[in-house]
Design an enzyme around this catalytic site. Sequence first.
Site, PDB file in Angstrom:
ATOM      1  N   TRP A 199       0.878  -1.155   0.000  1.00 52.40           N
ATOM      2  CA  TRP A 199       0.000   0.000   0.000  1.00 52.40           C
ATOM      3  C   TRP A 199       0.923   1.215   0.000  1.00 52.40           C
ATOM      4  O   TRP A 199       1.924   1.230   0.726  1.00 52.40           O
ATOM      5  CB  TRP A 199      -0.823   0.082   1.281  1.00 52.40           C
ATOM      6  CG  TRP A 199      -1.979  -0.839   1.487  1.00 52.40           C
ATOM      7  CD1 TRP A 199      -2.130  -1.673   2.554  1.00 52.40           C
ATOM      8  CD2 TRP A 199      -3.183  -0.990   0.710  1.00 52.40           C
ATOM      9  NE1 TRP A 199      -3.345  -2.322   2.468  1.00 52.40           N
ATOM     10  CE2 TRP A 199      -4.003  -1.921   1.347  1.00 52.40           C
ATOM     11  CE3 TRP A 199      -3.632  -0.404  -0.480  1.00 52.40           C
ATOM     12  CZ2 TRP A 199      -5.247  -2.306   0.849  1.00 52.40           C
ATOM     13  CZ3 TRP A 199      -4.864  -0.787  -0.970  1.00 52.40           C
ATOM     14  CH2 TRP A 199      -5.652  -1.721  -0.312  1.00 52.40           C
ATOM     15  N   HIS A 243      -1.168   3.114   4.044  1.00 51.87           N
ATOM     16  CA  HIS A 243      -0.636   2.737   5.364  1.00 51.87           C
ATOM     17  C   HIS A 243      -0.986   3.776   6.433  1.00 51.87           C
ATOM     18  O   HIS A 243      -1.308   3.423   7.567  1.00 51.87           O
ATOM     19  CB  HIS A 243       0.882   2.533   5.282  1.00 51.87           C
ATOM     20  CG  HIS A 243       1.257   1.202   4.732  1.00 51.87           C
ATOM     21  ND1 HIS A 243       1.018   0.026   5.404  1.00 51.87           N
ATOM     22  CD2 HIS A 243       1.824   0.847   3.552  1.00 51.87           C
ATOM     23  CE1 HIS A 243       1.447  -0.998   4.674  1.00 51.87           C
ATOM     24  NE2 HIS A 243       1.939  -0.533   3.551  1.00 51.87           N
ATOM     25  N   ASP A 256       8.738  -0.275   4.928  1.00 55.49           N
ATOM     26  CA  ASP A 256       9.033  -0.111   3.500  1.00 55.49           C
ATOM     27  C   ASP A 256      10.354   0.605   3.279  1.00 55.49           C
ATOM     28  O   ASP A 256      11.023   0.365   2.269  1.00 55.49           O
ATOM     29  CB  ASP A 256       7.911   0.673   2.800  1.00 55.49           C
ATOM     30  CG  ASP A 256       6.780  -0.243   2.352  1.00 55.49           C
ATOM     31  OD1 ASP A 256       7.036  -1.445   2.157  1.00 55.49           O
ATOM     32  OD2 ASP A 256       5.656   0.253   2.201  1.00 55.49           O
ATOM     33  N   ARG A 312      13.348  -2.138   3.924  1.00 59.79           N
ATOM     34  CA  ARG A 312      13.575  -3.333   3.103  1.00 59.79           C
ATOM     35  C   ARG A 312      14.737  -3.162   2.130  1.00 59.79           C
ATOM     36  O   ARG A 312      15.318  -4.150   1.684  1.00 59.79           O
ATOM     37  CB  ARG A 312      12.299  -3.733   2.365  1.00 59.79           C
ATOM     38  CG  ARG A 312      11.737  -2.653   1.499  1.00 59.79           C
ATOM     39  CD  ARG A 312      10.309  -2.967   1.080  1.00 59.79           C
ATOM     40  NE  ARG A 312      10.244  -4.083   0.151  1.00 59.79           N
ATOM     41  CZ  ARG A 312       9.098  -4.590  -0.322  1.00 59.79           C
ATOM     42  NH1 ARG A 312       7.939  -4.099   0.080  1.00 59.79           N
ATOM     43  NH2 ARG A 312       9.105  -5.582  -1.164  1.00 59.79           N
ATOM     44  N   HIS A 333       6.744  -8.876   3.185  1.00 61.11           N
ATOM     45  CA  HIS A 333       5.638  -7.954   2.905  1.00 61.11           C
ATOM     46  C   HIS A 333       4.494  -8.610   2.133  1.00 61.11           C
ATOM     47  O   HIS A 333       3.490  -7.955   1.856  1.00 61.11           O
ATOM     48  CB  HIS A 333       6.136  -6.749   2.109  1.00 61.11           C
ATOM     49  CG  HIS A 333       7.048  -5.840   2.886  1.00 61.11           C
ATOM     50  ND1 HIS A 333       6.686  -4.568   3.286  1.00 61.11           N
ATOM     51  CD2 HIS A 333       8.304  -6.031   3.367  1.00 61.11           C
ATOM     52  CE1 HIS A 333       7.689  -4.013   3.951  1.00 61.11           C
ATOM     53  NE2 HIS A 333       8.680  -4.879   4.017  1.00 61.11           N
ATOM     54  N   HIS A 372       2.642  -2.262   9.993  1.00 61.95           N
ATOM     55  CA  HIS A 372       2.791  -2.256   8.531  1.00 61.95           C
ATOM     56  C   HIS A 372       2.191  -3.514   7.883  1.00 61.95           C
ATOM     57  O   HIS A 372       1.443  -3.427   6.902  1.00 61.95           O
ATOM     58  CB  HIS A 372       4.273  -2.141   8.170  1.00 61.95           C
ATOM     59  CG  HIS A 372       4.509  -1.985   6.700  1.00 61.95           C
ATOM     60  ND1 HIS A 372       4.435  -0.776   6.056  1.00 61.95           N
ATOM     61  CD2 HIS A 372       4.764  -2.903   5.731  1.00 61.95           C
ATOM     62  CE1 HIS A 372       4.659  -0.946   4.759  1.00 61.95           C
ATOM     63  NE2 HIS A 372       4.860  -2.231   4.542  1.00 61.95           N
ATOM     64  N   ASP A 400      -0.466  -4.349   4.768  1.00 60.19           N
ATOM     65  CA  ASP A 400      -0.112  -5.032   3.511  1.00 60.19           C
ATOM     66  C   ASP A 400      -0.960  -6.274   3.246  1.00 60.19           C
ATOM     67  O   ASP A 400      -1.359  -6.529   2.112  1.00 60.19           O
ATOM     68  CB  ASP A 400       1.367  -5.450   3.537  1.00 60.19           C
ATOM     69  CG  ASP A 400       2.305  -4.337   3.104  1.00 60.19           C
ATOM     70  OD1 ASP A 400       1.820  -3.297   2.610  1.00 60.19           O
ATOM     71  OD2 ASP A 400       3.533  -4.512   3.261  1.00 60.19           O
ATOM     72  N   HIS A 441      -0.894  -8.381  -2.522  1.00 52.25           N
ATOM     73  CA  HIS A 441       0.138  -8.868  -1.598  1.00 52.25           C
ATOM     74  C   HIS A 441      -0.083 -10.324  -1.239  1.00 52.25           C
ATOM     75  O   HIS A 441       0.736 -10.935  -0.550  1.00 52.25           O
ATOM     76  CB  HIS A 441       0.166  -8.015  -0.322  1.00 52.25           C
ATOM     77  CG  HIS A 441       0.906  -6.734  -0.506  1.00 52.25           C
ATOM     78  ND1 HIS A 441       2.126  -6.468   0.067  1.00 52.25           N
ATOM     79  CD2 HIS A 441       0.607  -5.652  -1.254  1.00 52.25           C
ATOM     80  CE1 HIS A 441       2.539  -5.269  -0.309  1.00 52.25           C
ATOM     81  NE2 HIS A 441       1.635  -4.758  -1.102  1.00 52.25           N
ATOM     82  N   HIS A 486       0.098  -3.636  -9.734  1.00 50.91           N
ATOM     83  CA  HIS A 486       0.333  -3.620  -8.290  1.00 50.91           C
ATOM     84  C   HIS A 486       0.312  -2.186  -7.746  1.00 50.91           C
ATOM     85  O   HIS A 486      -0.360  -1.888  -6.759  1.00 50.91           O
ATOM     86  CB  HIS A 486       1.669  -4.300  -7.968  1.00 50.91           C
ATOM     87  CG  HIS A 486       1.885  -4.518  -6.504  1.00 50.91           C
ATOM     88  ND1 HIS A 486       1.775  -5.747  -5.910  1.00 50.91           N
ATOM     89  CD2 HIS A 486       2.168  -3.642  -5.510  1.00 50.91           C
ATOM     90  CE1 HIS A 486       1.983  -5.621  -4.606  1.00 50.91           C
ATOM     91  NE2 HIS A 486       2.239  -4.351  -4.331  1.00 50.91           N
ATOM     92  N   ASP A 488      -1.909  -0.279  -4.976  1.00 53.93           N
ATOM     93  CA  ASP A 488      -1.238   0.308  -3.807  1.00 53.93           C
ATOM     94  C   ASP A 488      -1.526   1.795  -3.660  1.00 53.93           C
ATOM     95  O   ASP A 488      -1.752   2.287  -2.555  1.00 53.93           O
ATOM     96  CB  ASP A 488       0.286   0.184  -3.957  1.00 53.93           C
ATOM     97  CG  ASP A 488       0.850  -1.087  -3.380  1.00 53.93           C
ATOM     98  OD1 ASP A 488       0.119  -1.821  -2.706  1.00 53.93           O
ATOM     99  OD2 ASP A 488       2.043  -1.339  -3.622  1.00 53.93           O
TER     100      ASP A 488
HETATM  101 ZN   LIG Z   1       4.968  -3.280   2.667  1.00 50.37          ZN
END
Ligand SMILES: [Zn+2]
Length: 299
Positions: A22, A27, A66, A69, A81, A137, A141, A147, A177, A181
């Site tokens: 997202w 989020h 995010d 990562r 995620h 988080h 997701d 996801h 995607h 998101d």
């Molecule tokens: Zn994420």
Amino acid sequence: MKFSNFSSVLSLLSLIPASQAWGTLGHHTVAYVATNFVHPKTRVLFQSILNDITPSYLANIATWADTMRYVQGWGWSAPLHFIDAEDDPPHSCAVKYSRDCGEHGCIVGAIQNFTQQLLNPSLGAVQRSQAAKFIVHFLGDIHQPLHDEGMAKGGNGIHVIFDGDEFNKYYKPLNLHSVWDTTIPEKIVGGNTLLDAENWAANLTTAIETGIYKTQVGAWTNSMNLADPASTALSWASETNVFVCTTVMPNGREAIEGTELNGTYYEASAPVIELQIARAGYRLARWMDLIAGNFKTEL
Ligand SMILES: [Zn+2]
Ligand SMILES: *[C@@H]1O[C@H](CO)[C@@H](O)[C@H](O)[C@H]1NC(C)=O
Ligand SMILES: *[C@@H]1O[C@H](CO)[C@@H](O)[C@H](O)[C@H]1NC(C)=O
Ligand SMILES: *[C@@H]1O[C@H](CO)[C@@H](O)[C@H](O)[C@H]1NC(C)=O
């Protein structure tokens, strides 16, 4: 803009990571919905864990995972995620833990892992704060259908067009995607600031308390079991993955590849996205309440 004119720019920009969560608006909104529903004691506990006594204590850390990562030493968190369901949309949708949770882990295992970390009284303050940030988080997701889908890397490999635009804001080809998101949520709301998220969350909170979600909200916590976080998370992933067959690609991947999504596709998807943001925020609040109710600190 034509792709060919743009290929050298694209290769330069290929270092910018694909969007795989997202967006910040989604989020932040999940976090504000949760903020509106947590018990006051839960709020005090999590404000202490996160060392942030502001009203935005959850929104402030909702996208931390995010940013991590791609940080050196944190690559292990990237596969956490999502869960890449190896199902066959639109003919059959399903998530199976043993088949779909890869050897490097997945979001279902991560929710289990970080929930148990939060409940471990001997965990240090830094790790506890990180576990709380991951929970906030990942509960977001896991409610985004792509996801919980393996096809074309959760739709990252499916090129689409939105309102004539073939590129995202990083000049990368727009993909399905990131439309789920970010593009559709930002169109629903008409912006992506923290205040936009707070306002969207206020609307969703009203919908839960007195509006269109009022009659279903009781069922949203049916399968919630703190003693078995993996089964709980798998039930959320399975419920969410169903939308891949019904709404995300109801006529299959080929039918959507390269097509314009601002129109009937948007009209069908927006209500699902609002529902999923509302569910994620409400469930996050109840999950945090359960954690707070079972929280023990080392004396
Ligand atoms: Zn994420
Ligand atoms: C659990 O969390 C630790 C970090 O605290 C991480 O190294 C590990 O990979 C995680 N395991 C799973 C299954 O997510
Ligand atoms: C999407 O389509 C509508 C209706 O045609 C239009 O008003 C709008 O500007 C388009 N673009 C976006 C980003 O909403
Ligand atoms: C919230 O609801 C009001 C009233 O329906 C609407 O005008 C507004 O656009 C909504 N805002 C968001 C961010 O959803």
